[in-house]
Design an enzyme around this catalytic site. Structure first.
Site, PDB file in Angstrom:
ATOM      1  N   HIS A  48       0.365  41.051 -20.275  1.00 45.39           N
ATOM      2  CA  HIS A  48      -0.729  41.833 -20.851  1.00 45.39           C
ATOM      3  C   HIS A  48      -1.395  41.114 -22.024  1.00 45.39           C
ATOM      4  O   HIS A  48      -0.726  40.754 -22.992  1.00 45.39           O
ATOM      5  CB  HIS A  48      -0.208  43.187 -21.319  1.00 45.39           C
ATOM      6  N   SER A  86      -3.658  47.722 -15.833  1.00 49.41           N
ATOM      7  CA  SER A  86      -3.410  47.659 -17.269  1.00 49.41           C
ATOM      8  C   SER A  86      -3.975  46.415 -17.936  1.00 49.41           C
ATOM      9  O   SER A  86      -4.068  46.363 -19.166  1.00 49.41           O
ATOM     10  CB  SER A  86      -1.906  47.720 -17.540  1.00 49.41           C
ATOM     11  N   ASP A 123       5.439  39.750 -24.200  1.00 46.17           N
ATOM     12  CA  ASP A 123       4.884  40.209 -22.923  1.00 46.17           C
ATOM     13  C   ASP A 123       4.121  39.058 -22.282  1.00 46.17           C
ATOM     14  O   ASP A 123       3.176  38.529 -22.866  1.00 46.17           O
ATOM     15  CB  ASP A 123       3.941  41.391 -23.203  1.00 46.17           C
TER      16      ASP A 123
END
Length: 616
Positions: free
Chosen positions: A358, A193, A355
């Site tokens: 990411h 990701s 986060d």
């Protein structure tokens, strides 16, 4: 004589015309056909669904493939559905099996294929019986790739990108690029990701650095990002993401492997090294250059003291690099060195909100730029045959790339993984739990009363709708010894998994339309221990509140009568108390002298203390 001269003039003109024609043909032959723009006649536009727009060929779900027509669906596993877009994007075809394809007769050559999805959460696209575009997300998402056609027909189908979700396609555009079916020099990317594509590709808020790499390397490269959210090395192989890389790969291509963040959930380091070695060997066998990437760190790494030197199987990547003679790019160090030049807020601005793992689009651009400083390969004419192998490997459709979000790190909660993927966007890590703090990521009400000790806690803000999830909602690893607190709606019958937690006397309250009281539970955990936020299961309540603080050992209980406050009850305490009563001394801890609890220190307390000393 005049007829003779006319004949000679005619012959001279004929020879001159032939010479000019030959020169023109030679010049045309010297042009690089790979980059010639396609003629208008080489672009075909198909509007999939019940309706068609001007300039597009309508293909309804009931239009089976017909050789005389040259296109159509090869099976009955499709149906017409509506879509949220305009014009050709206003309807779509939903694929309901893993066999039916949309097929188009095409001459041998290289084609640019543009796919537009219908209404869908996430859809992957197979072409030529191989997974080619991984996890396109959102209604009317658009992507395009180059595809060789060698057998006279192109087969395309949509497939599940997210389990249980509809996978649809609104439109397909096919443009011929070259009569030669060989792909141009290609950079293939394996990743997770932090590397994969996010949609819309040109404007996505979140980004993977593989998505941005084409901005920083030679424009002659054809970049194919096969990465997927939640993916790990074995999964990349099992899901078929490596299949087109191995099938089309050739000398002059580059294979980048940037994966490992998720692998520790599935196996140990030796097995990870084995899968990386296997892909490396297979890519080298096709003549490709392989680059291994030590993945970048998390937000907060550059504030650590001492700094980390590596993460995620860095030693195993070095070992494969040495054994196979391939380049290893230390993106962890490149990223950390860059972040050390910034203040903490500027680093946080490179990550998605709340986060720690990411990157957002800006962060992904910087990661791609940093990687490109180590990328020295230049595109050239591939030394591959003009046709790919004659037998295409059969793809099993059942195994799809995983779609769960890769774990993220907070200060105290590491490897946070949201298992309720439908509501994961509304979960986040926050600092501090106080009156006025928002209770849930998908609701607007706030806390009105919170115990003071939670003011500095790290909070895993949940989604209220995750209360409906029929399984464990999330899990994380304790970064150090912690006390974890759980706010539980007092209307909820405590589920079995809460038996490992201790209910306290504290409560939280909120300002919702129906005021909820949350009973506070606690649990002490050791560093490295996994904490699971289990099922709620009662849609008539609200979800849990999760917070953590560094573990603080309870103060040792003071022995009664320890009036000199040295941590032990002894004759010295009796002597000190006697002097106090005679008004010839003072007490370090007068409260410890009131042994009978009547609020007065007197001779009865001295007598009580002496009995305790005699009976110990």
């Amino acid at each position: 004589m005049q007829e003779m001269r006319s004949y000679e003039v005619m012959m001279m003109r004929t020879k001159r015309f032939a010479a000019l024609a030959a020169a023109a043909a030679l010049a045309a032959a010297m042009l690089p056909t790979q980059v010639l723009p396609a003629a208008a006649a080489d672009v075909r536009r198909f509007d999939l669904g019940a309706n068609a727009q001007d300039g597009w060929t309508r293909v309804s779900a009931g239009d089976g493939y017909d050789k005389s027509r040259g296109y159509g669906f090869t099976g009955g596993g499709v149906k017409n559905v509506g879509a949220a877009g305009k014009n050709e994007r206003s309807d779509a075809v939903q694929f309901t099996d893993n066999k039916t394809t949309f097929s188009v007769d095409l001459a041998k050559g290289l084609y640019r294929v543009k796919v537009v999805l219908g209404n869908t959460s996430r859809t992957s696209v197979y072409m030529e019986d191989m997974l080619q575009i991984v996890n396109m997300t959102g209604n009317n998402a658009v992507d395009e790739i180059l595809i060789p056609v060698t057998d006279g027909r192109l087969d395309i189908r949509a497939a599940a990108g997210k389990s249980g979700q509809a996978y649809t396609m609104s439109a397909v555009e096919i443009e011929k690029v070259s009569d030669d079916p060989t792909l141009p020099p290609t950079v293939w990317i394996c990743g997770d990701s932090t590397v994969c594509n996010y949609y819309p590709l040109d404007t996505s808020v979140q980004g993977g650095w593989g998505q941005m790499l084409g901005h920083y390397i030679d424009k002659g490269w054809n970049v194919r990002d096969m990465a997927a959210s939640g993916q790990y090395a074995k999964g990349f192989l099992d899901a078929g993401q490596f299949t087109p890389i191995e099938y089309y790969g050739k000398p002059g291509d580059v294979y980048i492997i940037s994966i490992g963040i998720n692998d520790s959930k599935y196996y140990k380091a030796a097995e990870y090294q084995g899968y990386i070695t296997d892909m490396t060997k297979r890519a080298k066998k096709k003549g490709m250059e392989v680059i291994l990437v030590k993945q970048q760190g998390r937000n907060g790494d550059c504030q650590r003291k001492p700094l980390l030197e590596k993460r995620w199987f860095a030693d195993q990547l070095d070992a494969v690099g040495r054994a196979e003679g391939v380049q290893v790019v230390d993106l962890f160090k490149l990223w950390q060195d860059y972040c050390l030049k910034l203040d903490a807020n500027a680093v946080t601005a490179l990550y998605m909100n709340g986060d720690a793992l990411h990157p957002n689009r800006k962060g992904a651009e910087k990661l791609a730029e940093l990687f490109a400083t180590q990328f020295t390969a230049t595109p050239g004419t591939p030394a591959a045959p003009t046709e790919p192998p004659t037998e295409v490997p059969t793809q099993e459709p059942a195994t799809e790339p995983p779609t769960e979000t890769a774990p993220v790190d907070g200060r105290l909660m590491h490897d946070v993984q949201i298992l309720d993927t439908d509501n994961e966007r509304n979960w986040s890590l926050q600092d501090g739990l106080r009156a006025g703090s928002k209770v849930f990521g998908d609701r607007d009400f706030t806390f009105t009363a919170v115990p003071d000790y939670l003011a500095e806690a790290e909070v895993l803000r949940t989604a209220c709708d995750s209360k409906k999830y029929r399984g464990d909602q999330a899990r994380f690893t304790a970064a150090e010894d912690l006390t974890v607190y759980l706010g539980v709606d007092d209307r909820l019958t405590p589920p079995d998994w809460l038996a490992a937690w201790t209910r306290t006397d504290d409560v939280l309250t909120d300002d919702g339309a129906v005021v909820v009281t949350y009973e506070v539970y606690r649990r002490d955990v050791k560093a490295g221990e996994t904490v699971t936020v289990g099922i709620n299961g009662d849609a008539g309540t609200v979800n849990y509140v999760v917070a953590a603080l560094p573990y603080a050992a309870p103060a040792p209980e003071k022995p009664a009568g320890d009036v000199d406050a040295d941590g032990a009850r002894s004759v010295a305490d009796a002597v000190a108390l006697q002097r106090y009563l005679l008004m010839t001394g003072t007490l370090a801890d007068p409260a410890a002298a009131d042994l009978d609890g009547n609020g007065t220190v007197d001779v009865f307390d001295l007598a009580y203390l002496k009995r305790l000393l005699l009976n110990k």
